[in-house]
Design a protein around this motif. Structure first.
Motif, mmCIF file in Angstrom:
data_model
loop_
_atom_site.group_PDB
_atom_site.id
_atom_site.type_symbol
_atom_site.label_atom_id
_atom_site.label_comp_id
_atom_site.label_asym_id
_atom_site.label_seq_id
_atom_site.Cartn_x
_atom_site.Cartn_y
_atom_site.Cartn_z
ATOM 1 N N ILE A 1 4.110 -2.381 10.783
ATOM 2 C CA ILE A 1 4.250 -3.826 10.913
ATOM 3 C C ILE A 1 3.643 -4.450 9.664
ATOM 4 O O ILE A 1 2.427 -4.385 9.446
ATOM 5 C CB ILE A 1 3.545 -4.350 12.179
ATOM 6 N N ILE A 2 4.492 -5.029 8.818
ATOM 7 C CA ILE A 2 4.068 -5.674 7.578
ATOM 8 C C ILE A 2 4.285 -7.176 7.750
ATOM 9 O O ILE A 2 5.434 -7.634 7.879
ATOM 10 C CB ILE A 2 4.867 -5.151 6.366
ATOM 11 N N PRO A 3 3.227 -7.992 7.768
ATOM 12 C CA PRO A 3 3.349 -9.414 8.098
ATOM 13 C C PRO A 3 4.435 -10.178 7.353
ATOM 14 O O PRO A 3 5.174 -10.954 7.980
ATOM 15 C CB PRO A 3 1.947 -9.958 7.782
ATOM 16 N N LEU B 1 9.029 -1.665 9.625
ATOM 17 C CA LEU B 1 9.548 -0.593 8.782
ATOM 18 C C LEU B 1 9.548 0.703 9.587
ATOM 19 O O LEU B 1 8.526 1.080 10.162
ATOM 20 C CB LEU B 1 8.682 -0.413 7.540
ATOM 21 N N VAL B 2 10.677 1.370 9.609
ATOM 22 C CA VAL B 2 10.791 2.630 10.336
ATOM 23 C C VAL B 2 11.313 3.683 9.369
ATOM 24 O O VAL B 2 12.372 3.501 8.755
ATOM 25 C CB VAL B 2 11.748 2.510 11.535
ATOM 26 N N ALA B 3 10.562 4.773 9.220
ATOM 27 C CA ALA B 3 11.002 5.861 8.334
ATOM 28 C C ALA B 3 12.044 6.705 9.042
ATOM 29 O O ALA B 3 11.853 7.094 10.194
ATOM 30 C CB ALA B 3 9.810 6.717 7.928
ATOM 31 N N GLY C 1 0.818 -1.202 0.000
ATOM 32 C CA GLY C 1 0.000 0.000 0.000
ATOM 33 C C GLY C 1 0.855 1.256 0.000
ATOM 34 O O GLY C 1 2.095 1.176 0.035
ATOM 35 N N PRO C 2 0.230 2.418 -0.027
ATOM 36 C CA PRO C 2 0.987 3.681 -0.115
ATOM 37 C C PRO C 2 2.013 3.867 1.005
ATOM 38 O O PRO C 2 3.128 4.317 0.758
ATOM 39 C CB PRO C 2 -0.105 4.747 -0.058
ATOM 40 N N LEU C 3 1.640 3.547 2.250
ATOM 41 C CA LEU C 3 2.570 3.774 3.357
ATOM 42 C C LEU C 3 3.730 2.778 3.338
ATOM 43 O O LEU C 3 4.858 3.136 3.685
ATOM 44 C CB LEU C 3 1.825 3.706 4.689
ATOM 45 N N TRP C 4 3.470 1.537 2.941
ATOM 46 C CA TRP C 4 4.571 0.570 2.817
ATOM 47 C C TRP C 4 5.583 1.074 1.791
ATOM 48 O O TRP C 4 6.799 1.078 2.027
ATOM 49 C CB TRP C 4 4.011 -0.796 2.436
ATOM 50 N N LYS C 5 5.102 1.532 0.636
ATOM 51 C CA LYS C 5 6.012 2.038 -0.395
ATOM 52 C C LYS C 5 6.817 3.232 0.109
ATOM 53 O O LYS C 5 8.022 3.355 -0.165
ATOM 54 C CB LYS C 5 5.222 2.443 -1.634
ATOM 55 N N ALA C 6 6.150 4.134 0.831
ATOM 56 C CA ALA C 6 6.815 5.356 1.277
ATOM 57 C C ALA C 6 7.805 5.098 2.410
ATOM 58 O O ALA C 6 8.867 5.729 2.468
ATOM 59 C CB ALA C 6 5.768 6.380 1.720
ATOM 60 N N PHE C 7 7.474 4.160 3.310
ATOM 61 C CA PHE C 7 8.349 3.882 4.442
ATOM 62 C C PHE C 7 9.509 2.956 4.064
ATOM 63 O O PHE C 7 10.594 3.055 4.639
ATOM 64 C CB PHE C 7 7.552 3.250 5.585
ATOM 65 N N GLY C 8 9.251 2.029 3.138
ATOM 66 C CA GLY C 8 10.287 1.040 2.832
ATOM 67 C C GLY C 8 10.294 0.626 1.383
ATOM 68 O O GLY C 8 10.048 -0.540 1.059
ATOM 69 N N TRP C 9 10.565 1.567 0.504
ATOM 70 C CA TRP C 9 10.539 1.309 -0.939
ATOM 71 C C TRP C 9 11.378 0.098 -1.313
ATOM 72 O O TRP C 9 10.972 -0.757 -2.112
ATOM 73 C CB TRP C 9 11.018 2.555 -1.682
ATOM 74 N N GLU C 10 12.560 0.001 -0.733
ATOM 75 C CA GLU C 10 13.481 -1.079 -1.111
ATOM 76 C C GLU C 10 12.940 -2.456 -0.715
ATOM 77 O O GLU C 10 13.359 -3.469 -1.277
ATOM 78 C CB GLU C 10 14.863 -0.846 -0.474
ATOM 79 N N THR C 11 12.011 -2.513 0.239
ATOM 80 C CA THR C 11 11.488 -3.807 0.690
ATOM 81 C C THR C 11 10.313 -4.302 -0.152
ATOM 82 O O THR C 11 9.851 -5.425 0.052
ATOM 83 C CB THR C 11 11.027 -3.729 2.154
ATOM 84 N N THR C 12 9.816 -3.483 -1.076
ATOM 85 C CA THR C 12 8.640 -3.870 -1.858
ATOM 86 C C THR C 12 8.986 -4.695 -3.095
ATOM 87 O O THR C 12 8.087 -5.160 -3.793
ATOM 88 C CB THR C 12 7.846 -2.627 -2.317
#
Length: 349
Positions: A190-192, A198-200, A125-136
């Motif tokens: 917290i992404i399962p 993920l910490v910005a 989702g948007p916050l996952w991409k913004a907080f941890g782009w490299e993890t997507t």
């Protein structure tokens, strides 16, 4: 890694009120033009410097969503958007898991096929991409974003920063803003499927733009944790000037193709009619027409009679009631409208 926030603040400081920025399509938003206001620039700088979300409030059609588009374009950052609806859940801002597809694949015995990967069922989702782009990488379509640069092999380059648009948050119930309080307060997700939260980082904090039409009151605790920009509109003749200014931004001599600019008289005539209809609908306790309806009508006039103010004026007299008067008016309100707009006949009632 270059600190994104200080660089972004410096870019925003270079913007000038009245400056017009052409916006390319991004995250499903159409091309447009944005005229910067000083309060927009100042509020965005404060939101970035304080690492707080920017809550933009005001009536529909005042450019709240476009502001996020303009900020992403001006900063050269990726834009990740979510439009809120009644069934939207806070988790959707983090991720979505396609359980139905996984069950179907399991029943078809695809889970044992070579190349199968659990990641395909998780959509960032948007916050996952913004907080941890490299993890997507590898999750759903997580690395796709409109406007991204690519390197020689076609691989997407990590964006310099991220703007997250949470549009029309007032359409959700209080659970959504309350859930955001925890996320934005702890600044961790917290992404399962990920082993670690993920910490910005402070230096690469995303700019989160949240819009509301104020159809529902937001929790006071949530508002306190936002930088708030209110799109106040002028009243009376000043509102007509406000409309004309935006009309020039989109259709004036400096913006339109040669010979297709809207004449000042047409801009003023369309604004005067909207102001009259706006006063009448407000008196009838109905949602009034505004900037969005004004620009729609101008766009139609330009299409129907490019560069011809006389024919545009004729079309304006025929079409404005369809662009401006969108709600059924009854009783005294309908009577007042018919007195001012005899061409309405009984249709307004």
């Amino acid at each position: 890694m270059t600190p994104a926030v200080p660089v972004a603040i410096e870019k925003l400081r270079q913007l000038q009120p009245g400056q017009v920025l052409r916006l390319e399509p991004m995250e499903g938003l159409p091309p447009s033009k944005h005229r910067w206001k000083q309060e927009e620039i100042d509020a965005a700088i404060l939101a970035l410097a304080a690492r707080r979300p920017l809550l933009v409030r005001g009536e529909p059609g005042t450019g709240k969503t476009q502001l996020a588009h303009a900020l992403a374009s001006a900063l050269g950052w990726a834009l990740h958007g979510a439009t809120i609806h009644a069934r939207f859940e806070a988790q959707d801002l983090l991720y979505q898991f396609d359980a139905v597809r996984r069950l179907s694949d399991a029943q078809a015995c695809k889970l044992r096929e070579p190349g199968w990967d659990e990641k395909q069922y998780w959509q960032p989702g948007p916050l996952w991409k913004a907080f941890g782009w490299e993890t997507t990488e590898g999750y759903g379509a997580g690395r796709e974003w409109v406007g991204g640069e690519t390197v020689a092999g076609g691989e997407a380059v990590a964006p310099a920063g991220h703007v997250v648009l949470i549009d029309e948050i007032d359409k959700a119930d209080s659970d959504l803003p309350n859930s955001l309080l925890e996320v934005l307060g702890s600044r961790r997700l917290i992404i399962p499927p990920l082993a670690e939260p993920l910490v910005a980082s402070e230096a690469r904090w995303p700019l989160i733009v949240i819009t509301t039409n104020e159809e529902r009151e937001l929790p006071a605790a949530f508002i306190r944790r936002c930088v708030v920009l209110t799109h106040d509109l002028p009243t009376g003749p000043a509102y007509a000037d406000f409309l004309v200014e935006h009309g020039r931004t989109h259709f004036g001599p400096d913006q339109a193709e040669a010979g297709q600019a809207m004449h000042e008289d047409t801009l003023r005539e369309a604004a005067a009619q909207l102001l009259q209809d706006r006063d009448q609908t407000v008196a009838a306790h109905l949602p009034p027409p505004g900037l969005a309806e004004y620009l729609d009508l101008l766009r139609a006039l330009q299409e129907l009679a490019p560069g011809n103010p006389k024919v545009q004026s004729e079309w304006l007299g025929k079409l404005n009631r369809y662009a401006y008067l969108k709600h059924r008016v009854e009783g005294e309100g309908a009577k007042a409208l018919r007195q001012n707009r005899p061409n309405l006949g009984e249709s307004a009632a």
